[in-house]
Structures are given as C-alpha cells and as structure tokens.
Motif scaffolding. Structure first.
Motif, PDB file in Angstrom:
ATOM      1  N   CYS A  48     -11.230   4.524   1.679  1.00  0.00           N
ATOM      2  CA  CYS A  48     -10.131   4.069   2.524  1.00  0.00           C
ATOM      3  C   CYS A  48      -9.661   5.260   3.363  1.00  0.00           C
ATOM      4  CB  CYS A  48      -8.993   3.525   1.663  1.00  0.00           C
ATOM      5  SG  CYS A  48      -7.556   3.017   2.625  1.00  0.00           S
TER       6      CYS A  48
ATOM      7  N   CYS B 251      -7.606  -2.234   3.619  1.00  0.00           N
ATOM      8  CA  CYS B 251      -7.845  -0.945   4.268  1.00  0.00           C
ATOM      9  C   CYS B 251      -9.231  -0.967   4.886  1.00  0.00           C
ATOM     10  CB  CYS B 251      -7.728   0.195   3.254  1.00  0.00           C
ATOM     11  SG  CYS B 251      -7.904   1.824   4.006  1.00  0.00           S
TER      12      CYS B 251
ATOM     13  N   ARG C 184      -7.724   6.800  -2.446  1.00  0.00           N
ATOM     14  CA  ARG C 184      -8.462   6.924  -1.188  1.00  0.00           C
ATOM     15  C   ARG C 184      -9.825   7.593  -1.346  1.00  0.00           C
ATOM     16  NH1 ARG C 184      -5.908   5.703   3.415  1.00  0.00           N
ATOM     17  NH2 ARG C 184      -3.690   5.325   3.331  1.00  0.00           N
TER      18      ARG C 184
ATOM     19  N   SER D 167      -1.024   8.237  -0.599  1.00  0.00           N
ATOM     20  CA  SER D 167      -1.690   7.341  -1.537  1.00  0.00           C
ATOM     21  C   SER D 167      -0.720   6.442  -2.299  1.00  0.00           C
ATOM     22  CB  SER D 167      -2.517   8.153  -2.534  1.00  0.00           C
ATOM     23  OG  SER D 167      -1.687   9.027  -3.256  1.00  0.00           O
TER      24      SER D 167
END
Length: 185
Positions: A60, A103, A56, A81
């Motif tokens: 995202c 995402c 991430r 995650s």
C-alpha cells in the motif's frame, strides 16, 4: 516383522497428530490484500473511538480510505499507518458492521462489533480496551502478561485432540509390544 509394526505405529501416530491439528480455512470472499489491516478494539461501545491500523509493508503506497456504515470515511495519508474514527452514537448494540480498507485499488474488510445488547452466536469474551498507541513511560516497566490468544479456546476440541493423541500413543505401544504366534517366537 518388528520393523513393520514400528512403521505402522509411527504412521498411526502421525495420522492422529495430523487429524487433531486445526484445519486452515480459506474464505472465498476475496479478502486477500497485499497489505495488512486491523480495527482495534474489534468490539466497542457506541460513541467510542477505534484505531484503524494499516501495514504498508505489503504494497500500500498511496492514501488508504477506510469506510464503514458505523463511522465517517477516514483517509490514512501516505507515510502514516494508523488513524482513529469515532463510532456513531446510534450504532445498534450487538450488531456487527463491516469496515473496508481500500488502498491502490485493492480492498479488504474486517468486522467491528458494537458492544451491549444481546449478542448473536457464541458469547464473546470480555474485552478490556487498552490504548494501543500509549506513550512510553521510562519510570515504569513494561506491562507484561497482558493479551494473548485466548479467542477460539474450545475445551471440547482440545479434549478430543488430547484423546486422539493418547489413543494413538496407547495403540502404538500396544502394537509394538504385542507378540504374535508367527515365526516361531
């Protein structure tokens, strides 16, 4: 005159090293995302569990949806995650399925191969599945020496690269030591 020979030998050596280095290949599939993703292991038997990992850090922020024809859609909520998915029992052995991570409106995909059957293409290396999210055990040491980057290890390419480098070094040595009849020397 000696400077020209040394410069030529150095240029020849640099060219040989440049040509023996692997080329970066960019796919035009639009698989570039601001976040990283992976499926572990990338080859699994039908009915097995895969870990869907999402990095991430790259952008995202919201929930991520992971879809494939070989398992039910999985949502990775914000703040997490990783998630797991169970591969369908009727997955075709030797087939490769696409796994898509979506995402914040951006999608990227990777391949998931089903073990068993007769593989198509080059023979894959045997896979020893390990639990990527194994609990820490303070009574035992680390398991060093496992894993690595053996995928894509090709003896022909390495031999060709070594031959090119050896040839360029030999040519550079020959040209730097060769005497010419020019200049009275």
């Amino acid at each position: 005159m000696r400077a020209i020979r040394v410069a030529s030998a150095a240029l020849l050596g640099v060219c040989a090293l440049t040509l023996s280095a692997p080329a970066a290949v960019a796919s035009g599939g639009g698989n570039i995302t601001p976040f990283g993703f992976s499926v572990l292991p990338s080859t699994i038997a039908a009915g097995g569990q895969v870990t869907l990992q999402l990095n991430r850090d790259g952008g995202c922020r919201g929930p991520a949806t992971v879809t494939s024809a070989v398992f039910d859609a999985v949502t990775i909520p914000p703040g997490r995650s990783a998630a797991t998915a169970t591969v369908d029992w009727d997955a075709k052995p030797g087939a490769t399925y696409q796994v898509t991570f979506t995402c914040d409106g951006v999608s990227g995909s990777t391949a998931l191969t089903i073990a068993g059957g007769r593989p198509v293409g080059p023979t894959p290396l045997p896979i020893n599945p390990v639990n990527p999210i194994a609990p820490l055990n303070p009574d035992r040491g680390v398991r060093a020496g496992e894993g690595g980057s053996i995928a894509g290890f090709d003896l022909k390419e390495i031999g060709l690269g070594a031959a090119l480098i050896a040839g360029s070094v030999a040519a550079a040595y020959h040209f730097s030591r060769r005497r010419t009849g020019e200049g009275g020397a």
